[in-house]
Design an enzyme around this catalytic site. Structure first.
Site, PDB file in Angstrom:
ATOM      1  N   LYS A  94     -37.828  47.586  36.279  1.00  0.00           N
ATOM      2  CA  LYS A  94     -36.394  47.954  36.324  1.00  0.00           C
ATOM      3  C   LYS A  94     -35.852  47.810  37.769  1.00  0.00           C
ATOM      4  O   LYS A  94     -36.711  47.739  38.837  1.00  0.00           O
ATOM      5  CB  LYS A  94     -36.134  49.319  35.976  1.00  0.00           C
ATOM      6  CG  LYS A  94     -36.662  49.393  34.464  1.00  0.00           C
ATOM      7  CD  LYS A  94     -36.341  50.849  33.964  1.00  0.00           C
ATOM      8  CE  LYS A  94     -36.817  50.741  32.301  1.00  0.00           C
ATOM      9  NZ  LYS A  94     -36.303  52.083  31.645  1.00  0.00           N
ATOM     10  N   HIS A 132     -39.936  49.155  31.672  1.00  0.00           N
ATOM     11  CA  HIS A 132     -39.622  49.201  30.242  1.00  0.00           C
ATOM     12  C   HIS A 132     -41.021  48.742  29.689  1.00  0.00           C
ATOM     13  O   HIS A 132     -41.360  47.747  29.838  1.00  0.00           O
ATOM     14  CB  HIS A 132     -38.630  48.587  29.690  1.00  0.00           C
ATOM     15  CG  HIS A 132     -38.525  48.570  28.313  1.00  0.00           C
ATOM     16  ND1 HIS A 132     -38.018  49.655  27.707  1.00  0.00           N
ATOM     17  CD2 HIS A 132     -38.699  47.538  27.502  1.00  0.00           C
ATOM     18  CE1 HIS A 132     -37.988  49.205  26.382  1.00  0.00           C
ATOM     19  NE2 HIS A 132     -38.304  47.905  26.177  1.00  0.00           N
ATOM     20  N   GLU A 139     -36.975  42.127  21.635  1.00  0.00           N
ATOM     21  CA  GLU A 139     -36.691  42.133  22.988  1.00  0.00           C
ATOM     22  C   GLU A 139     -36.969  40.887  23.915  1.00  0.00           C
ATOM     23  O   GLU A 139     -36.232  40.474  24.782  1.00  0.00           O
ATOM     24  CB  GLU A 139     -37.304  43.359  23.742  1.00  0.00           C
ATOM     25  CG  GLU A 139     -36.671  44.950  23.024  1.00  0.00           C
ATOM     26  CD  GLU A 139     -37.526  46.216  23.407  1.00  0.00           C
ATOM     27  OE1 GLU A 139     -37.033  47.152  23.174  1.00  0.00           O
ATOM     28  OE2 GLU A 139     -38.400  46.034  24.254  1.00  0.00           O
ATOM     29  N   TYR A 176     -29.759  48.100  24.865  1.00  0.00           N
ATOM     30  CA  TYR A 176     -30.050  49.640  24.782  1.00  0.00           C
ATOM     31  C   TYR A 176     -29.387  50.035  23.465  1.00  0.00           C
ATOM     32  O   TYR A 176     -28.954  51.104  23.543  1.00  0.00           O
ATOM     33  CB  TYR A 176     -30.079  50.286  25.811  1.00  0.00           C
ATOM     34  CG  TYR A 176     -31.435  50.291  26.700  1.00  0.00           C
ATOM     35  CD1 TYR A 176     -32.678  50.699  26.426  1.00  0.00           C
ATOM     36  CD2 TYR A 176     -31.277  49.497  28.227  1.00  0.00           C
ATOM     37  CE1 TYR A 176     -33.459  50.621  27.324  1.00  0.00           C
ATOM     38  CE2 TYR A 176     -32.348  49.750  29.125  1.00  0.00           C
ATOM     39  CZ  TYR A 176     -33.435  50.031  28.638  1.00  0.00           C
ATOM     40  OH  TYR A 176     -34.641  49.878  29.473  1.00  0.00           O
ATOM     41  N   ASN A 218     -37.043  54.597  35.880  1.00  0.00           N
ATOM     42  CA  ASN A 218     -38.452  55.204  35.691  1.00  0.00           C
ATOM     43  C   ASN A 218     -39.276  53.707  35.830  1.00  0.00           C
ATOM     44  O   ASN A 218     -40.462  53.345  35.142  1.00  0.00           O
ATOM     45  CB  ASN A 218     -38.665  55.599  34.261  1.00  0.00           C
ATOM     46  CG  ASN A 218     -38.452  54.892  32.974  1.00  0.00           C
ATOM     47  OD1 ASN A 218     -37.643  53.587  33.272  1.00  0.00           O
ATOM     48  ND2 ASN A 218     -38.698  55.424  31.993  1.00  0.00           N
TER      49      ASN A 218
HETATM   50  P1  CMP Z   1     -36.949  52.744  28.313  1.00  0.00           P
HETATM   51  O1  CMP Z   1     -38.542  52.912  28.090  1.00  0.00           O
HETATM   52  O2  CMP Z   1     -36.555  51.564  29.038  1.00  0.00           O
HETATM   53  O3  CMP Z   1     -36.284  53.168  27.113  1.00  0.00           O
HETATM   54  C1  CMP Z   1     -35.077  53.812  27.092  1.00  0.00           C
HETATM   55  C2  CMP Z   1     -34.580  54.451  28.394  1.00  0.00           C
HETATM   56  O4  CMP Z   1     -33.585  55.397  28.661  1.00  0.00           O
HETATM   57  C3  CMP Z   1     -35.956  55.112  29.199  1.00  0.00           C
HETATM   58  O5  CMP Z   1     -37.062  54.164  29.609  1.00  0.00           O
HETATM   59  C4  CMP Z   1     -35.365  55.717  30.259  1.00  0.00           C
HETATM   60  O6  CMP Z   1     -35.109  54.689  31.497  1.00  0.00           O
HETATM   61  C5  CMP Z   1     -33.874  55.963  29.680  1.00  0.00           C
HETATM   62  N1  CMP Z   1     -33.898  57.413  29.201  1.00  0.00           N
HETATM   63  C6  CMP Z   1     -34.661  57.935  28.193  1.00  0.00           C
HETATM   64  N2  CMP Z   1     -34.411  59.336  28.168  1.00  0.00           N
HETATM   65  C7  CMP Z   1     -33.555  59.475  29.161  1.00  0.00           C
HETATM   66  C8  CMP Z   1     -33.202  61.145  29.668  1.00  0.00           C
HETATM   67  N3  CMP Z   1     -33.332  62.132  28.869  1.00  0.00           N
HETATM   68  N4  CMP Z   1     -32.310  60.882  30.610  1.00  0.00           N
HETATM   69  C9  CMP Z   1     -31.823  59.650  31.259  1.00  0.00           C
HETATM   70  N5  CMP Z   1     -32.424  58.532  30.762  1.00  0.00           N
HETATM   71  C10 CMP Z   1     -33.304  58.478  29.781  1.00  0.00           C
END
Ligand code: CMP
Length: 139
Positions: A11, A117, A128, A51, A114
């Site tokens: 990311k 993914h 995906e 998403y 984070n």
């Molecule tokens: P990812 O695994 O890419 O899948 C969905 C994404 O949404 C997740 O990683 C985070 O980057 C984001 N995400 C999930 N939960 C939250 C949350 N509570 N607040 C903000 N972002 C979130």
């Protein structure tokens, strides 16, 4: 039966911080073979499509803005039991809860930024991967 391929993307936070190489090294050392990979960037609209399953969530708009804020590195990876093993390698969505030594534990900044993914099922891995790569790029 568990599939052999998963999809991931590094990311914007991790690419901007210069952690792409370190993350790819961890992925390869864990036994994943890189089938497809590129450095690219999503528009807000394309991030929204990727998403779409989260579109009713309160964090959806911020997530799309964040995911289109910089370069990303999508990849298709191959290994036995790929989806499950890769989710173990990246750790929990919230880095505060990610196990020690996982990619998110080492490189993620927040639940949104984070670092990486990982697909949550074989079906989503295929969907995906198809979102980013054409047939010839997934050979
Ligand atoms: P990812 O695994 O890419 O899948 C969905 C994404 O949404 C997740 O990683 C985070 O980057 C984001 N995400 C999930 N939960 C939250 C949350 N509570 N607040 C903000 N972002 C979130």
């Amino acid at each position: 039966m568990a599939g052999k391929r998963t999809f991931t993307m590094i990311k914007p936070d991790a690419v901007a911080a210069g952690n792409t190489g370190a993350i790819i090294q961890m992925i390869e050392e864990r036994g994943f073979k890189i089938i497809s990979m590129k450095l690219t960037r999503l528009t807000g609209e394309r991030a929204g499509e990727f998403y779409e399953v989260h579109k009713e969530r309160p964090f959806y708009n911020d997530l799309c803005k964040y995911m289109s804020s910089g370069s990303i590195v999508p990849m298709i990876l191959e290994k036995e039991n790929a989806v499950e093993d890769f989710r173990t390698l990246i750790g929990a969505t919230n880095p505060a809860e990610a196990a020690e030594g996982t990619i998110r534990n080492l490189f993620a900044n927040s639940i949104e930024a984070n670092a990486i993914h990982g697909s949550d099922s074989d079906d989503n891995a295929q969907i995906e991967g198809n979102f980013f790569f054409s047939a010839i790029e997934k050979y």
